[in-house]
Design a protein around this motif. Structure first.
Motif, short mmCIF file in Angstrom:
data_model
loop_
_atom_site.label_atom_id
_atom_site.label_comp_id
_atom_site.label_asym_id
_atom_site.label_seq_id
_atom_site.Cartn_x
_atom_site.Cartn_y
_atom_site.Cartn_z
N HIS A 1 0.80 -1.22 0.00
CA HIS A 1 0.00 0.00 0.00
C HIS A 1 0.84 1.28 0.00
O HIS A 1 0.27 2.37 -0.04
CB HIS A 1 -0.93 0.01 1.21
N LEU A 2 2.16 1.16 0.05
CA LEU A 2 3.03 2.33 0.17
C LEU A 2 3.62 2.73 -1.17
O LEU A 2 3.86 1.88 -2.04
CB LEU A 2 4.17 2.05 1.15
N PRO A 3 3.93 4.04 -1.34
CA PRO A 3 4.61 4.47 -2.58
C PRO A 3 6.12 4.28 -2.54
O PRO A 3 6.75 4.09 -3.58
CB PRO A 3 4.25 5.96 -2.65
N GLU A 4 6.71 4.34 -1.33
CA GLU A 4 8.17 4.32 -1.23
C GLU A 4 8.82 3.08 -1.85
O GLU A 4 9.86 3.19 -2.52
CB GLU A 4 8.60 4.46 0.23
N GLU B 1 6.62 -5.07 -17.53
CA GLU B 1 6.18 -5.03 -16.13
C GLU B 1 7.30 -5.59 -15.26
O GLU B 1 7.23 -6.72 -14.78
CB GLU B 1 4.88 -5.84 -15.96
N PRO B 2 8.36 -4.80 -15.06
CA PRO B 2 9.56 -5.34 -14.40
C PRO B 2 9.37 -5.72 -12.94
O PRO B 2 10.17 -6.46 -12.38
CB PRO B 2 10.57 -4.19 -14.53
N PHE B 3 8.30 -5.20 -12.31
CA PHE B 3 8.13 -5.46 -10.88
C PHE B 3 7.03 -6.47 -10.58
O PHE B 3 6.65 -6.65 -9.42
CB PHE B 3 7.84 -4.14 -10.14
N ASN B 4 6.53 -7.15 -11.60
CA ASN B 4 5.60 -8.24 -11.35
C ASN B 4 6.24 -9.27 -10.43
O ASN B 4 7.42 -9.60 -10.57
CB ASN B 4 5.18 -8.91 -12.66
N ASN B 5 5.47 -9.78 -9.50
CA ASN B 5 5.94 -10.78 -8.53
C ASN B 5 5.79 -12.15 -9.18
O ASN B 5 4.68 -12.67 -9.30
CB ASN B 5 5.10 -10.67 -7.26
N VAL B 6 6.90 -12.75 -9.61
CA VAL B 6 6.85 -13.97 -10.40
C VAL B 6 7.39 -15.20 -9.68
O VAL B 6 7.29 -16.31 -10.20
CB VAL B 6 7.61 -13.79 -11.73
N LEU C 1 3.42 11.27 -6.62
CA LEU C 1 4.21 10.22 -5.97
C LEU C 1 3.49 9.63 -4.76
O LEU C 1 3.58 8.44 -4.50
CB LEU C 1 5.56 10.79 -5.53
N GLU C 2 2.79 10.49 -4.00
CA GLU C 2 2.14 10.02 -2.78
C GLU C 2 1.04 9.02 -3.06
O GLU C 2 0.66 8.24 -2.17
CB GLU C 2 1.58 11.20 -1.98
N SER C 3 0.51 9.00 -4.26
CA SER C 3 -0.59 8.09 -4.58
C SER C 3 -0.11 6.78 -5.21
O SER C 3 -0.93 5.91 -5.53
CB SER C 3 -1.58 8.77 -5.53
N LEU C 4 1.19 6.61 -5.38
CA LEU C 4 1.69 5.35 -5.92
C LEU C 4 1.45 4.22 -4.94
O LEU C 4 1.43 4.42 -3.73
CB LEU C 4 3.19 5.47 -6.21
N ARG C 5 1.27 3.00 -5.45
CA ARG C 5 1.14 1.80 -4.62
C ARG C 5 2.08 0.74 -5.16
O ARG C 5 2.05 0.40 -6.35
CB ARG C 5 -0.29 1.24 -4.64
N TRP C 6 2.94 0.21 -4.29
CA TRP C 6 3.83 -0.87 -4.66
C TRP C 6 3.04 -2.06 -5.20
O TRP C 6 3.45 -2.71 -6.18
CB TRP C 6 4.68 -1.26 -3.47
#
Length: 819
Positions: free
Chosen positions: A607-610, A745-750, A693-698
């Motif tokens: 749920h975080l942008p960082e 989609e480099p950050f897809n959890n595979v 940036l604040e609205s990004l979600r990991w």
């Protein structure tokens, strides 16, 4: 106009009706293969009645009068739920995918045939213990009993996929199960790719820079390796690798996805309830359905419960009333590549220590759907099978007039690994578990054990014996005609690392470096983790005693030690510096990102942008550091290498040289690279997720991709067969969610923990487990993905051996009776 409108409405209504009718017919045919869990069957091959009680999570609890009947029931149950998956695993191990998928899979079939996995499995059947052979045969009979029911009745061909592909299914054989174990070894192996990559990098960079980008795990390392060009002066220095995307059906994983896992245990002195604790979560590539299938078997030696692999009749991960066991990838260096010198006067001979000798050859024909068959000539040298240059990018490091061969323990013909796993199920203590695993050959694993009083970790699997003077110490391909580079048998089982009842009362493994022994007893120079182990050590040491809940908390921990250590390094000259910038400028966006990261604790929460800002920044930073030095070879480093980044920003051994762009006239600094790569990251984020940036979600980027291996890319169908979930975690968290690393989609959890289990021997019935999808492989079943949401939320289901508890909430009870 009104007439035209009426006709258009009629045509539209007719088409809509036909479409709905077609969907209804397709659904009816597909649904015919949904099994009735409350049915009774008269079958051949059982000595007495068999009862398969499926609890409220559809976990089968199998009861029978003999062990053979229990394994028969397991085969029947797995075939009911995972028939397509089982046949696909078998086809892959046999090198027969192209009979269904045509030219797409010829390269996969070619590799598997050259490795000769299936024939090695056939030759291993007779080497199993009598009890293990009986279990394999009984299991095969159970699978075939369900196939008989499918063939005799209107059961939708056994799985909906068989309506799209050939419905013919050969009877199951004991060798099929052994071949699947070898196939898992292929999926878990990484040393071939590592050897090729190190050789390619050695050809492109000076030795000091090779040590930067491919650093040894912390601890006493190895002395400098020979330059690969010195070993093979004619090796192609800048050969281009095959850049074809990896096929979803391929069992060969990228180097960074070859295998990972977590396991840890606590002795009674470190457990609040006074009993041992054990947690295990093996990490593999995500698929729908999961590779894991939960089951409970009631054997003569007692009940066992845990995770199986469809097609393999054993509880690979789990517990009995007396003993729990878990597995993690050991990273044992059990593969060596050899460069064989071909006789210039006879291409069927290669050089050996005794002169040129002929290769062993055999012809194999691959049937290809929609095309002519492909004929392969399989070749073996004394070191192992000959592999073509198109496999593993071997052509990029093989000089003219040479070919590459592979030595690998999994190719052992008299492989008794299944018997070891079978005996482990029946062990009653840590000591018996270690003894039972002595005959395990491969794929090598770290076995973590806990009984009522003791805990242990033992590496299992055959360790190759290498000569002290081996030219590359197993890290790069070497001349196969030199005796010092050839294997000299196996090391004794006592040489495998072993830790029993440590003084501190806690042991564990996150694929980290196990011990520091000199070559050739070193186990490996390549390890799967240098980061997660740091977080695990802190969590274990923060408590004097542990509970089931604290072990669950550790399994689900999403704090990245990598983020905590690297951010202060790369942002040291950027945080809280510079003049105020007007809103809307790149400088202001950079300041906003740095402000968010400065207050972040490193938790990779969905749920975080960082986490998304951090992960994008590190990815862009590594790209800037290595692209100008490595060129196309940089594509092989798709994931952030934290030890490399740390070496660069600490200037270890002059590693800050990577910050300078070699093609430019001026000398760039690491501060500039950090700032420029952060700007790159912010531009990429704006293009893909927006400017706020604040609205990004990991979790929007880190979607777990449980995709159907065959239908996952098929339009429309993919919406029914794929399972996608927003997830926390990352590449270096204990709750590991390995990212794809490649666009778009480099950050897809595979790749992650498809199974989690926590066993508490103070109260064994309070033990819990979970898988990432569901028990059924049928997309129309309510049990196709029902465990997935629990898994995503970090929840578990009871892992009980109480038969009455299973019956109380059963979704069905299947009865098998002798015909």
């Amino acid at each position: 106009m009104a007439l035209l409108f009426r006709w258009l409405l009629r045509i539209f209504s007719g088409l809509l009706f036909l479409g709905l009718a077609a969907l209804a017919i397709a659904y009816w045919f597909a649904a015919r293969s949904l099994p009735d869990y409350d049915a009774s069957f008269r079958v051949e091959g059982v000595e007495g009645p068999v009862e398969i009680v499926r609890d409220n999570a559809n976990v089968p609890h199998v009861f029978g009068e003999t062990d053979a009947d229990v394994f028969y029931g397991l085969g029947f149950a797995q075939a009911q739920d995972r028939l397509w998956q089982m046949t696909m695993l078998r086809r892959t191990a046999q090198g027969r995918l192209s009979e269904l998928f045509g030219q797409r899979t010829v390269a996969i079939d070619s590799l598997v045939r050259r490795l000769d996995l299936y024939n090695a499995a056939v030759r291993s059947v007779e080497d199993q213990t009598p009890e293990a052979r009986a279990a394999l045969q009984a299991y095969a009979d159970g699978v075939n009993a369900w196939l008989e029911q499918v063939n005799a009745g209107a059961r939708g061909r056994g799985a909906p996929e068989f309506w799209l592909f050939s419905p013919q299914i050969a009877p199951w054989q004991p060798a099929d199960s052994l071949a699947i174990i070898k196939l898992m070894g292929l999926q878990l192996s990484s040393h071939v790719r590592s050897e090729v990559l190190r050789a390619r990098t050695s050809l492109a960079l000076p030795d000091a820079r090779v040590r930067d980008i491919l650093p040894d795990a912390p601890g006493n390392g190895i002395t400098a390796l020979p330059d690969y060009a010195a070993l093979f002066p004619d090796a192609p220095r800048y050969a281009k690798a095959d850049d074809a995307p990896r096929d979803s059906l391929s069992p060969v994983m990228p180097r960074s996805l070859a295998g990972a896992s977590n396991a840890w245990a606590a002795a009674p002195s470190r457990a609040a309830a006074g009993g041992t604790l054990l947690a295990n979560d093996p990490h593999l590539g995500f698929t729908a359905p999961s590779i894991w299938y939960l089951a409970r078997l009631e054997l003569d030696s007692g009940g066992v419960i845990g995770a199986t692999i469809p097609g393999v009749p054993t509880i690979l991960l789990g517990r009995s009333a007396e003993l729990g066991w878990g597995l993690t990838s050991s990273y044992l260096d059990d593969q060596d590549l050899h460069i064989e010198k071909v006789n210039p006067d006879n291409s069927e001979e290669v050089l050996t220590p005794e002169g040129y000798k002929p290769l062993e050859t055999r012809t194999s024909i691959i049937e290809v759907a929609g095309a002519e068959p492909v004929t392969l000539t399989l070749r073996w040298s004394e070191n192992g099978p000959i592999l073509p240059g198109s496999q593993y990018d071997l052509g990029t490091v093989t000089p003219p007039g040479h070919v590459a061969s592979l030595s690998w323990t999994v190719l052992t013909a008299n492989d008794t690994s299944y018997s070891a796993a079978f005996d482990l199920m029946r062990a009653k203590s840590v000591e018996e578990g270690i003894a039972a695993s002595e005959t395990f050959i491969g794929p090598s694993q770290n076995l973590t054990l806990a009984d009522g009083e003791s805990i242990a970790l033992k590496m299992i699997g055959a360790m190759p014996r290498r000569a002290d003077e081996h030219q590359s110490k197993g890290r790069m391909p070497t001349p196969g005609w030199l005796s010092r580079n050839r294997w000299q048998g196996r090391l004794p089982y006592a040489s495998n690392p072993e830790f029993v009842d440590p003084t501190g009362g806690i042991l564990g493994n996150t694929n980290n470096k196990l011990l520091d022994r000199p070559f050739p007893l070193h186990v490996s120079f390549n390890w799967g983790d240098t980061q997660r182990i740091q977080r695990w050590r802190r969590l274990m040491q923060n408590r004097e005693v542990h509970t089931r809940e604290s072990f669950i908390e550790a399994q689900l921990d999403t704090v990245s030690p990598t983020a905590r250590s690297l951010l202060p390094l790369i942002a040291a000259d950027l945080w809280f510096t510079g003049e105020a910038a007007p809103d809307g400028t790149p400088a202001r966006q950079r300041q906003r990102a740095l402000s968010l990261l400065a207050e972040w604790n490193g938790e990779m929460n969905e749920h975080l942008p960082e986490p998304l800002i951090y992960a994008t920044w590190l990815r862009m930073l590594q790209e800037r550091l290595i692209r100008d030095d490595l060129g196309p070879l940089a594509d092989e480093f798709a994931h952030v290498e934290p030890l490399f980044i740390e070496r660069v920003f600490r200037d270890t051994g002059g590693a800050s040289a990577w910050c300078d762009v070699v093609q430019s006239a001026r000398t760039e600094t690491c501060e500039e690279m950090a700032r420029l790569s952060l700007d790159d990251a912010l531009i990429w984020l704006e293009e893909n997720y927006g400017r706020a940036l604040e609205s990004l979600r990991w979790g929007d980027a880190h979607q777990a991709t449980h995709d159907h291996q065959v239908l996952g890319d098929t339009p429309i169908l993919k919406w029914f067969v794929n399972i996608r979930q927003s997830t926390s975690g990352g590449d270096f968290t204990l709750q590991r969610g390995m990212t794809a690393g490649t666009e778009p989609e480099p950050f897809n959890n595979v790749h992650g923990a498809g199974y989690r289990g926590v066993y508490d021997f103070a109260d064994p019935e309070s033990s819990v487990f979970i898988t990432a999808t569901g028990q059924s492989g049928h997309p129309l079943s309510s049990h196709y993905d029902d465990l997935g949401e629990l898994w995503r939320r970090g929840e578990y289901i009871p892992m009980s051996l109480d038969p009455e508890l299973a019956r109380a909430g059963a979704v069905g009870i299947t009865h098998l009776r002798p015909r």
